[in-house]
Design a protein around this motif. Structure first.
Motif, mmCIF file in Angstrom:
data_model
loop_
_atom_site.group_PDB
_atom_site.id
_atom_site.type_symbol
_atom_site.label_atom_id
_atom_site.label_comp_id
_atom_site.label_asym_id
_atom_site.label_seq_id
_atom_site.Cartn_x
_atom_site.Cartn_y
_atom_site.Cartn_z
ATOM 1 N N THR A 157 -18.323 12.291 6.081
ATOM 2 C CA THR A 157 -17.903 12.871 5.786
ATOM 3 C C THR A 157 -17.038 13.752 4.426
ATOM 4 O O THR A 157 -16.999 14.741 3.674
ATOM 5 N N PHE A 158 -16.147 13.062 4.694
ATOM 6 C CA PHE A 158 -14.870 13.185 3.850
ATOM 7 C C PHE A 158 -14.591 12.437 2.269
ATOM 8 O O PHE A 158 -15.728 11.509 2.468
ATOM 9 N N ALA A 172 0.720 -1.198 -0.087
ATOM 10 C CA ALA A 172 0.201 -0.214 0.044
ATOM 11 C C ALA A 172 0.864 0.920 0.277
ATOM 12 O O ALA A 172 1.866 1.712 0.734
ATOM 13 N N PHE A 173 0.637 1.922 -0.886
ATOM 14 C CA PHE A 173 2.123 3.104 -0.727
ATOM 15 C C PHE A 173 0.748 4.424 -1.723
ATOM 16 O O PHE A 173 -0.330 4.769 -1.929
ATOM 17 N N GLY A 174 1.114 5.674 -1.630
ATOM 18 C CA GLY A 174 0.831 6.798 -2.107
ATOM 19 C C GLY A 174 -0.327 7.704 -1.876
ATOM 20 O O GLY A 174 -0.981 7.370 -0.172
ATOM 21 N N ASP A 175 -1.824 7.558 -2.735
ATOM 22 C CA ASP A 175 -2.959 8.198 -2.524
ATOM 23 C C ASP A 175 -4.207 7.255 -1.450
ATOM 24 O O ASP A 175 -5.227 8.018 -2.065
ATOM 25 N N ARG A 223 -8.461 16.131 -2.125
ATOM 26 C CA ARG A 223 -9.172 15.377 -1.786
ATOM 27 C C ARG A 223 -8.792 13.779 -1.693
ATOM 28 O O ARG A 223 -9.505 12.908 -2.385
ATOM 29 N N GLY A 224 -6.895 13.799 -1.784
ATOM 30 C CA GLY A 224 -6.541 12.588 -1.523
ATOM 31 C C GLY A 224 -6.238 12.293 0.228
ATOM 32 O O GLY A 224 -5.639 13.475 0.822
ATOM 33 N N ALA A 260 -2.895 14.281 -9.721
ATOM 34 C CA ALA A 260 -4.366 14.936 -9.433
ATOM 35 C C ALA A 260 -5.226 14.946 -8.580
ATOM 36 O O ALA A 260 -5.734 16.537 -8.467
ATOM 37 N N ALA A 261 -5.203 14.167 -7.504
ATOM 38 C CA ALA A 261 -5.438 14.748 -6.205
ATOM 39 C C ALA A 261 -4.562 15.407 -5.402
ATOM 40 O O ALA A 261 -5.745 15.899 -4.440
#
Length: 821
Positions: A659-660, A448-451, A498-499, A693-694
């Motif tokens: 809520t996110f 698992a990595f990044g966003d 948003r990430g 993008a995120a």
């Protein structure tokens, strides 16, 4: 159960009144005898600092010490921090493991000192402190005892030219020997230099098998603490010569010779060639051969430990990637110059992390520069298994589980006898043969990595950028749990992205310790917690813990090796954590969580807690609900809540923040100003382009790209390899080649005077068999013999022809005579 109840206990703490209001007389407001505990009044648990809930006397009773680690050989002076003692005291006593006591003291500045004892184990050792000569022990702390090889050189007694010490008395090795040491590590005017011997007595593998260090004699007394000592060794008296493994110790001359558990410096344990008797010096080869034969006879009477050892990885790449089960052997490390003294021809060796279950033995695997496993059947530099694991094995203390020392007695000193002091190495190698890799199965890998993006054990991949705490893995086989916390980052403009990304990862297996790795103190800083207490790695980068080993090889990477053979690698990649989990094949069909169901079938990796399975082509929104379904529950959380922010957001708040609203992959709209740069940076890596993008950050995208590439390289390194096993050379011949993997070819040759009967080469086939067996070498007849046979045969034929002609003529004459009158 205490760990499972921790979040609820914290709920009580964060609502408790301020410590300043509590009357000093209430016993529950004191940490005396209560370190690690908490209640509704005040806390003696390490999390209390961040929650502002500590009892006022926390530092007086829950001790912090410096230095916090030292050799298990003992003799290290450490100071209790934050405790100043100016009152009269009957005596300072430090008690370790509730059994071993040493005498401490209070210095002129009021600082309390303890001395670490001689132990037969490594790891975190609980200790208690008495300031009334042992009447009570209300204060407690933890001492870290480490393997002697992990002690700083400045804290050791140094054997100058150590090889000379261990060959002393053999051919060409005589004269003086020299010791050096750092005088600042033992501040005193004069010192005594002593020899101690190590032995293990009693019937092997029985309850009366015991380990013991014994004081033997002093080399010198009351000598100046100059940091330098030279002497000419004399043979020891007969009654001391049974000790062949030992160490030197230097102490203040004010202590009695042999006095235990006083401030001291120790040398490395070593072969005591220099103290052996006249019979050794008169004929060291004959003496060593006798010892080798005796060892060989003993080995034949002991249980066969080889059968329970794991097979070695087939390649160097596999060995370095299988970090849950194998770890670098510091005596042969490719990252530190490959100085492989005992394994010539190798560039890197690894040892099995865990000792074998019954006999506490260890596996060793060595590799050449070409990445090929080096076997003792081909080379003296091959890897050799160990009857006693060099790193020991819990519960330690008794043979053959004593770290370092059991290994010395059963594997190292015998190597000196058979291989270094006498030419009998074939005997040693027959009883310490290298393991090949025909039964080796690489671990399965998930990341698992990044966003964050997830690649499951079976190869499915998806993005789940939830805000909360989630179950990465649950494995019922060993009650293994891995949990993670994900939080949103901020964009370059300062708004919430948003990430999200992983900011903490925690793991526990059965009743092991709980280890958590998290981002702290800003981006790029890793913090490791043990049972909710922050660890320091200022002195040691390796720790023996309950149910696991922990290694911090670099400031941005932590390795966790569990007793089951499972492993975790947690590192910093950009602003977030990257986590890799490795599971041995035995975990097949036992896993669930965000990293999928390990069963060689990627189509069921998106399985909800209820058992419902989402299809592999599930939408981003469906996968988001899959991720949310695996939110951690408070009662089973392994994560730490030691700040008001964490308490409010994750303990009081929902484990998954509904809520996110994240950015979903199908909502990406290319940023025209970054299109070219994204295409150049990310190429066809959709994880990379999504993260740009995120978050609006190219650097985050680049970190994700690198993390995914690292995952792919590791998957490639852990691909299964077919081995055909070792192939013997022909008798009276030899072979070219030491690689026994699929596609490898071995060529055979005969010695002078012999001819090859059979194939000249054999190739390892995909089915794990050799294409042809080893040929034979048959005696070759010389030209002289051959000519003699040829001419002898011709002579016989000629003689027979002559006889035939004579007989024919005689028969003809007899016929003529018979016809006369």
């Amino acid at each position: 159960m205490k760990l499972l109840l921790l979040p609820w206990a914290l709920l009580l703490l964060v609502t408790a009144p301020s410590p300043g209001r509590w009357p000093a007389a209430d016993a529950q407001e004191s940490c005396s005898h209560r370190c690690g505990e908490w209640n509704e009044l005040c806390s003696c648990h390490p999390t209390c600092f961040g929650l502002d809930s500590c009892c006022k006397d926390f530092r007086d009773f829950c001790l912090e010490i410096l230095p916090y680690s030292g050799s298990m050989m003992g003799g290290k002076d450490f100071v209790v921090q934050h405790l100043n003692w100016f009152s009269p005291t009957d005596g300072v006593i430090c008690r370790f493991n509730e059994s071993v006591q040493t005498r401490g003291h209070v210095d002129s500045l009021g600082h309390v000192h303890c001395v670490s004892p001689l132990l037969y184990e490594t790891g975190r050792i609980p200790f208690t402190l008495s300031m009334d000569n042992g009447s009570s022990f209300p204060r407690s702390g933890t001492w870290l005892a480490v393997h002697p090889s992990k002690v700083s050189q400045t804290e050791k007694l140094q054997l100058e030219n150590e090889t000379r010490w261990q060959y002393y008395g053999t051919a060409g090795t005589k004269g003086n020997l020299t010791l050096t040491w750092n005088t600042a590590a033992l501040p005193t005017q004069s010192v005594t230099i002593e020899l101690w011997g190590y032995e293990e007595t009693g019937k092997p593998y029985s309850e009366d098998w015991t380990a013991k260090w014994s004081y033997l004699y002093a080399l010198a007394t009351n000598v100046s603490n100059s940091g330098f000592f030279t002497f000419t060794p004399e043979p020891a008296p007969q009654n001391y010569q049974r000790w062949e493994v030992g160490a030197l110790r230097i102490i203040n001359s004010e202590y009695h010779s042999g006095e235990k558990d006083v401030h001291a410096l120790w040398s490395n344990e070593h072969a005591l060639a220099w103290h052996l008797g006249d019979d050794f010096r008169a004929d060291p080869v004959a003496w060593a051969r006798t010892q080798c034969l005796a060892w060989e006879e003993l080995e034949d009477q002991l249980p066969n430990f080889l059968e329970e050892l794991p097979d070695c990885p087939c390649t160097l790449a596999q060995a370095r990637s299988d970090s849950g089960r194998f770890h670098t052997d510091y005596g042969c490390d490719i990252e530190h110059g490959s100085e492989c003294t005992y394994h010539p021809g190798a560039v890197h060796c690894v040892r099995s992390v865990q000792a074998s279950p019954q006999y506490a033995s260890g596996q060793q695997c060595c590799y050449t520069a070409a990445g090929t496993q080096l076997l003792t059947a081909d080379s003296m530099g091959g890897s050799t298994p160990d009857r006693g694991h060099d790193w020991g094995a819990p519960p330690f203390r008794a043979p053959p589980r004593v770290p370092g020392l059991s290994h010395w007695l059963y594997d190292v000193i015998s190597f000196y006898h058979c291989c270094l002091w006498a030419p009998e190495c074939s005997r040693y190698m027959r009883r310490r043969p290298s393991s090949d890799c025909r039964s080796y199965r690489p671990p399965r890998l998930a990341s698992a990595f990044g966003d964050p993006h997830f690649v499951t054990f079976d190869g499915a991949n998806f993005t789940f950028n939830g805000h909360g705490e989630y179950v990465l893995l649950e494995a019922s086989l060993t009650n293994l749990t891995v949990q993670a916390r994900a939080q949103p980052d901020t964009t370059p403009e300062g708004t919430q992205a948003r990430g999200t990304g992983l900011t903490a990862v925690a793991v526990q297996e059965a009743d092991s310790d709980v280890v958590e790795v998290r981002l702290a103190g800003g981006a790029g800083v890793l913090q490791v917690l043990l049972n909710q207490e922050v660890l320091s790695f200022a002195e040691q980068s390796w720790m023996d813990l309950k149910g696991m080993f922990l290694s911090v090889a670099a400031e941005d990477r932590v390795s966790i090796m569990l007793s089951s053979g499972a492993g975790l690698e947690v590192s910093i990649q950009g602003p977030f954590l990257s986590v890799t989990v490795l599971l041995p094949e035995k975990f097949l069909t036992y896993t669930q969580g965000l990293l999928g169901t390990l069963n060689d079938n990627f189509t069921d990796d998106f399985t909800l807690r209820s058992g419902q399975v989402l299809p592999p082509d599930a939408s981003s929104q469906e996968l988001f609900q899959f991720g949310a379904d695996w939110a951690v529950e408070n009662a089973s959380s392994l994560l730490t809540y030691d700040s008001q922010l964490l308490v409010n957001n994750f303990l009081y708040g929902p484990k998954h923040d509904p809520t996110f609203r994240p950015l979903f992959p199908d909502e990406i709209t290319p940023n025209s100003s970054q299109t070219t740069e994204v295409a150049k940076l990310c190429g066809d890596n959709h994880f990379c382009s999504f993260d740009v993008a995120a978050t609006g950050s190219l650097s985050v995208g680049n970190a994700t790209r690198m993390a995914y590439q690292l995952h792919q390289r590791r998957v490639q390194s852990l691909q299964s390899v077919v081995s055909c096993g070792w192939l013997a050379p022909p008798l009276n011949g030899h072979k070219d080649g030491m690689r026994y993997l699929v596609g490898s070819t071995i060529h055979f040759h005969c010695d002078t005077g012999y001819s090859l009967a059979g194939a000249e080469a054999s190739t390892c086939q995909a089915n794990g068999t050799w294409s042809t067996p080893t040929p034979t070498c048959q005696p070759r007849r010389s030209h002289t013999v051959l000519l003699s046979i040829i001419f002898g045969g011709l002579a016989v034929v000629a003689l027979m022809a002559v006889v035939f002609v004579v007989l024919r003529r005689r028969k003809g004459n007899m016929a003529i005579w018979g016809s006369q009158p």
